[in-house]
Design a protein around this motif. Structure first.
Motif, short mmCIF file in Angstrom:
data_model
loop_
_atom_site.label_atom_id
_atom_site.label_comp_id
_atom_site.label_asym_id
_atom_site.label_seq_id
_atom_site.Cartn_x
_atom_site.Cartn_y
_atom_site.Cartn_z
N VAL A 1 0.84 -1.20 0.00
CA VAL A 1 0.00 0.00 0.00
C VAL A 1 0.88 1.26 0.00
O VAL A 1 0.64 2.20 -0.76
CB VAL A 1 -0.94 -0.01 1.23
N ASN B 1 -2.83 9.60 1.67
CA ASN B 1 -3.85 8.76 2.29
C ASN B 1 -4.89 9.65 2.98
O ASN B 1 -4.57 10.42 3.86
CB ASN B 1 -3.18 7.85 3.31
N LEU C 1 -7.77 8.22 4.22
CA LEU C 1 -8.60 7.34 5.04
C LEU C 1 -8.23 7.56 6.52
O LEU C 1 -7.07 7.76 6.84
CB LEU C 1 -8.34 5.88 4.68
N GLU D 1 -11.02 3.66 9.38
CA GLU D 1 -11.44 3.17 8.06
C GLU D 1 -10.42 2.18 7.51
O GLU D 1 -10.76 1.14 6.97
CB GLU D 1 -11.61 4.34 7.09
N GLU D 2 -9.14 2.56 7.71
CA GLU D 2 -8.07 1.72 7.22
C GLU D 2 -8.09 0.35 7.93
O GLU D 2 -7.99 -0.69 7.29
CB GLU D 2 -6.73 2.41 7.48
N ILE E 1 -10.82 -1.94 6.65
CA ILE E 1 -10.49 -2.60 5.38
C ILE E 1 -9.53 -3.77 5.63
O ILE E 1 -9.68 -4.84 5.06
CB ILE E 1 -9.87 -1.59 4.38
N ILE E 2 -8.56 -3.54 6.52
CA ILE E 2 -7.60 -4.60 6.83
C ILE E 2 -8.32 -5.79 7.48
O ILE E 2 -8.12 -6.95 7.10
CB ILE E 2 -6.46 -4.08 7.73
N ASP F 1 -11.25 -6.72 7.15
CA ASP F 1 -12.12 -7.36 6.17
C ASP F 1 -11.40 -8.50 5.44
O ASP F 1 -12.02 -9.49 5.06
CB ASP F 1 -12.58 -6.28 5.18
N ALA F 2 -10.10 -8.35 5.24
CA ALA F 2 -9.32 -9.39 4.55
C ALA F 2 -7.87 -9.32 4.98
O ALA F 2 -6.99 -8.96 4.21
CB ALA F 2 -9.43 -9.22 3.03
N TRP G 1 -5.58 -11.35 5.40
CA TRP G 1 -4.64 -12.18 4.63
C TRP G 1 -4.10 -11.46 3.40
O TRP G 1 -3.03 -11.81 2.90
CB TRP G 1 -5.31 -13.49 4.22
N ALA G 2 -4.84 -10.44 2.93
CA ALA G 2 -4.38 -9.73 1.73
C ALA G 2 -3.22 -8.79 2.04
O ALA G 2 -2.59 -8.24 1.14
CB ALA G 2 -5.54 -8.94 1.12
N PHE G 3 -2.95 -8.59 3.34
CA PHE G 3 -1.90 -7.64 3.73
C PHE G 3 -0.61 -8.34 4.16
O PHE G 3 0.29 -7.71 4.66
CB PHE G 3 -2.42 -6.73 4.85
#
Lengths: 159, 202
Positions: free
Chosen positions: A120, A131, A133, A137-138, A141-142, A144-145, A147-149
């Motif tokens: 990111v 940024n 956000l 908010e950030e 998003i983290i 929420d998923a 594993w994507a980070f």
């Protein structure tokens, strides 16, 4: 021949067959608005030279399939997008303004290839994005998923 | 060497000088769903671009990754699908962009009781003969368990089908229930719309 003028007042002559790959200029020619020099206030000469190089190479695109020059063109495209990140975006903006569909596709794909797997932070820096956000908010998003980070493929370098 | 740009940033809106439609085009060309989920954290405009349904659609059309799961018609047990995916993975090489093991994902504890699955457009529907039905998107790792169908008789077996309504863009699950002494019962559930199954008569 069609004359194009960059925003730093340099003029370039381009064959009509090459320049009509730009939908914008094609329309101007069809409407009879391209009798003298076409000023391009959004494009500097350095970028315009790149665009013209592309247009000249792709002039006989239709023929390439018949004469077996497709590989040659592919190789040219690969070499063509091998440019700096900033330069690539100048060409994207120019291709967008001139409405050159194929060039837009080529450069956007290259940008996507370079952004893929970036962190990111790296994306923000590469695209000069601040940024906006909030921390909450950030975090949302983290969460929420998450594993994507994380992962060994995530690339934090800026280039 | 690139100069440090942090001090040059003047934008306060979070938008860079790149128009949203160009950003949209570039981002739809990134095959890795994992990267896209992460990029929602870049800024508000990134988040809204990536989250909109037209983005998902454009990404789906451009990418080849989602076709992987979609290319398995028919009903599979979990083990067969995973076996097939491994083969497909070899064939597609770089296009396999799940970024994690589908095998591990489908073996998460909450899925273990589900024995069968079908897939469409990258979504997977899993179920068993006890009326448990779940739909998951392995690319985003989101899943939902559908409410149970009320039964008056014992089910011999269930079979589910996934469909897409092209006008509403909504996915539907059709479930056929076979009872021991009668013709099948059909129920339909529209994802994101229905709160319970609707019985239909065929």
């Amino acid at each position: 021949m069609v004359k194009l003028k960059s925003n730093d007042d340099k003029e370039f002559e381009v064959e009509e067959a090459a320049v009509i790959q730009s939908e914008m200029i094609k329309n101007m020619i069809e409407d009879g608005c391209a009798t003298s020099v076409i000023p391009l206030p959004n494009i500097d000469s350095k970028t315009l030279i790149k665009v013209i190089e592309y247009l000249n190479k792709h002039i006989n695109m239709g023929k390439a399939a018949e004469t077996g020059e497709e590989d040659d063109l592919k190789e040219f495209d690969e070499q063509f997008v091998n440019m700096g990140w900033e330069e690539l975006f100048d060409v994207i903006m120019a291709a967008n303004y001139l409405n050159i569909h194929e060039l837009m596709e080529l450069c956007c794909q290259s940008a996507a290839d370079r952004l893929k797997n970036k962190s990111v932070r790296a994306v923000r820096e590469m695209l000069k994005i601040t940024n906006d956000l909030t921390e909450e908010e950030e975090q949302e998003i983290i969460n929420d998923a998450p594993w994507a980070f994380e992962g060994p493929e995530i690339d934090d370098t800026v280039n | 060497m690139k100069p440090k740009r942090r001090t040059e940033i003047v934008s306060t809106t979070g938008n860079s000088h790149i128009p949203d439609e160009i950003l949209f085009d570039i981002l739809t060309r990134i095959p890795s769903v994992k990267s896209l989920l992460r990029f929602r954290c870049v800024s508000k405009s990134f988040c809204s671009i990536i989250s909109q349904s037209s983005f998902t659609e454009a990404h789906h059309q451009k990418g080849s990754s989602n076709h992987l799961v979609a290319s398995f018609p028919g009903r599979f047990t979990r083990q067969t699908l995973i076996g097939n995916l491994e083969n497909e993975k070899k064939a597609h090489k770089n296009n396999f962009q799940l970024g994690f093991s589908l095998f591990d994902y489908l073996n998460e504890p909450y899925f273990l009781k589900l024995l069968y699955l079908v897939s469409l457009n990258g979504l997977i529907c899993l179920w068993n003969n006890s009326n448990d039905v779940a739909v998951c998107n392995p690319f985003t790792r989101q899943h939902v368990f559908l409410p149970k169908v009320i039964m008056t008789q014992t089910v011999v077996f269930n079979c589910c089908f996934l469909g897409l309504d092209p006008t509403t863009k909504k996915h539907k699950v059709l479930m056929a229930q076979q009872f021991s002494n009668s013709t099948p019962h059909w129920n339909i559930f529209t994802l994101g719309v229905d709160k319970s199954w609707r019985e239909i008569h065929c």
